[in-house]
Design a protein around this motif. Sequence first.
Motif, PDB file in Angstrom:
ATOM      1  N   TRP A 126      35.170  41.761  45.998  1.00 23.66           N
ATOM      2  CA  TRP A 126      36.605  41.949  46.225  1.00 23.66           C
ATOM      3  C   TRP A 126      36.957  42.264  47.668  1.00 23.66           C
ATOM      4  N   ASP A 172      47.624  30.814  33.397  1.00 19.07           N
ATOM      5  CA  ASP A 172      47.919  32.074  32.701  1.00 19.07           C
ATOM      6  C   ASP A 172      47.037  33.232  33.162  1.00 19.07           C
ATOM      7  N   GLU A 173      45.890  32.925  33.738  1.00 25.98           N
ATOM      8  CA  GLU A 173      44.884  33.961  33.974  1.00 25.98           C
ATOM      9  C   GLU A 173      45.222  34.890  35.133  1.00 25.98           C
ATOM     10  N   SER A 174      45.840  34.360  36.182  1.00 17.38           N
ATOM     11  CA  SER A 174      46.128  35.205  37.342  1.00 17.38           C
ATOM     12  C   SER A 174      47.085  34.481  38.276  1.00 17.38           C
ATOM     13  N   PRO A 175      47.776  35.206  39.174  1.00 20.56           N
ATOM     14  CA  PRO A 175      48.648  34.551  40.159  1.00 20.56           C
ATOM     15  C   PRO A 175      47.889  33.571  41.048  1.00 20.56           C
ATOM     16  N   ASP A 176      46.653  33.918  41.424  1.00 20.57           N
ATOM     17  CA  ASP A 176      45.869  33.019  42.272  1.00 20.57           C
ATOM     18  C   ASP A 176      45.575  31.712  41.554  1.00 20.57           C
ATOM     19  N   ARG A 177      45.213  31.797  40.292  1.00 19.49           N
ATOM     20  CA  ARG A 177      44.887  30.581  39.549  1.00 19.49           C
ATOM     21  C   ARG A 177      46.153  29.774  39.235  1.00 19.49           C
ATOM     22  N   ARG A 178      47.276  30.448  39.161  1.00 19.36           N
ATOM     23  CA  ARG A 178      48.537  29.737  38.933  1.00 19.36           C
ATOM     24  C   ARG A 178      48.849  28.821  40.121  1.00 19.36           C
ATOM     25  N   ARG A 237      38.125  38.234  28.434  1.00 18.59           N
ATOM     26  CA  ARG A 237      37.387  37.300  29.267  1.00 18.59           C
ATOM     27  C   ARG A 237      35.940  37.245  28.795  1.00 18.59           C
ATOM     28  N   PHE A 245      37.226  41.611  38.709  1.00 19.14           N
ATOM     29  CA  PHE A 245      38.595  41.119  38.603  1.00 19.14           C
ATOM     30  C   PHE A 245      39.180  41.289  37.198  1.00 19.14           C
ATOM     31  N   SER A 246      38.447  41.972  36.298  1.00 18.42           N
ATOM     32  CA  SER A 246      38.929  42.160  34.928  1.00 18.42           C
ATOM     33  C   SER A 246      40.043  43.203  34.865  1.00 18.42           C
ATOM     34  N   ASN A 247      40.829  43.151  33.795  1.00 17.85           N
ATOM     35  CA  ASN A 247      41.823  44.198  33.589  1.00 17.85           C
ATOM     36  C   ASN A 247      41.143  45.480  33.120  1.00 17.85           C
TER      37      ASN A 247
END
Length: 361
Positions: A126, A172-178, A237, A245-247
């Motif tokens: 990270w 859906d998974e994250s802003p980066d992947r969007r 996940r 990067f998990s919640n």
Amino acid sequence: MSAQLGLFATSSTAPDAVELVGEQDIVILNLSGGKDGLRAAAIARDAALEAGVEDRLWTVHASLGPMEWPACTVDGVRYPSVGELAAEHSRLLGVPADRHLELRRSRSGVPYDLLTFIADRGDWPWLGRARFCTGDWKTKLIYGAFSQAVRDFKKAHGRPARVLNVLGLRADESPDRRKRPPLIRTTDNSHRIVDEWLPAHAESTASVKEWTDSGGWPHHWAYDSTPGADDWLGSSRCSCSACVFSNRRDLLLAVRRRPRLAALYAEVEYVRGVPFNPNTSMAALIEEAARPGAPDPGVVLDDDTPDFDALLVAVRAALAHPPKRQPRPGTGPGTLLPPGAGCDGCSLAGQQGLFAETADG
């Protein structure tokens, strides 16, 4: 073939998908053992069948060793590891066994796992650098496995091999992947032209789960509240048990399900002085997981395996030397593992008081 965002429908028989797959010389279906990789692979597989190029399909699982969800046995029933499930997904997709690869990094012929690398470096993925846990440990490993094949293709055909790298990443998974386009060219040289395709990018989490259940596809036990429950109430996940990067709920669940692995993470962050997550430390998560109200693990793994023992030895050997990168000042919260608290024989209950007494440092 255009690479514009939104070009592809999610239907496995969308004409553009069939055209795209039909143009390829090698189609790599990345299988993590998770639901999203399977969904993406199935769309690409269906397009390959319609294009008549199913013989160009390969499935690949880039293993992270003991950091992934392992197999477990509950009430006499054995539930597979993510690597084993990836191989089963490949079989169910109709890919011959000799075109399924499980890859794992090694050094001098011995598995070299990601946590050992992190202990060597002295930092975590990270820290504002390239996400080496996916780039170096998955993508580069997979590309390397096909290097000879693309060289042979170039020699035989006089042109670069066209390679389609199919991934199960979703918006859906994250802003980066969007923000990631569903189709992008990642490599273009004299030996290979690689396009990265995300055929399930626009699908929702709910729709992927519904597709999985309605089609009778097996999903990994870690997704459930307890192995065999088939309720999707476990981890959201799959692959790494405790991903940076998990919640938070997923991390707490991982800590409770794999306390020995969690303690080894905490040992690395204490010795290197850097928490594994920018918002919390593993030590703080261990403390929180021991309190009332933490997620019910459903199953607790002892991680008493030769593979995990080898990881433990390798990580501690790495920690015995100075880090290859000096930690940045102010890289996260200060709740880290106290001296002398290794992961042998650890238990969450036993560590609750220990961490409460040393929460300030």
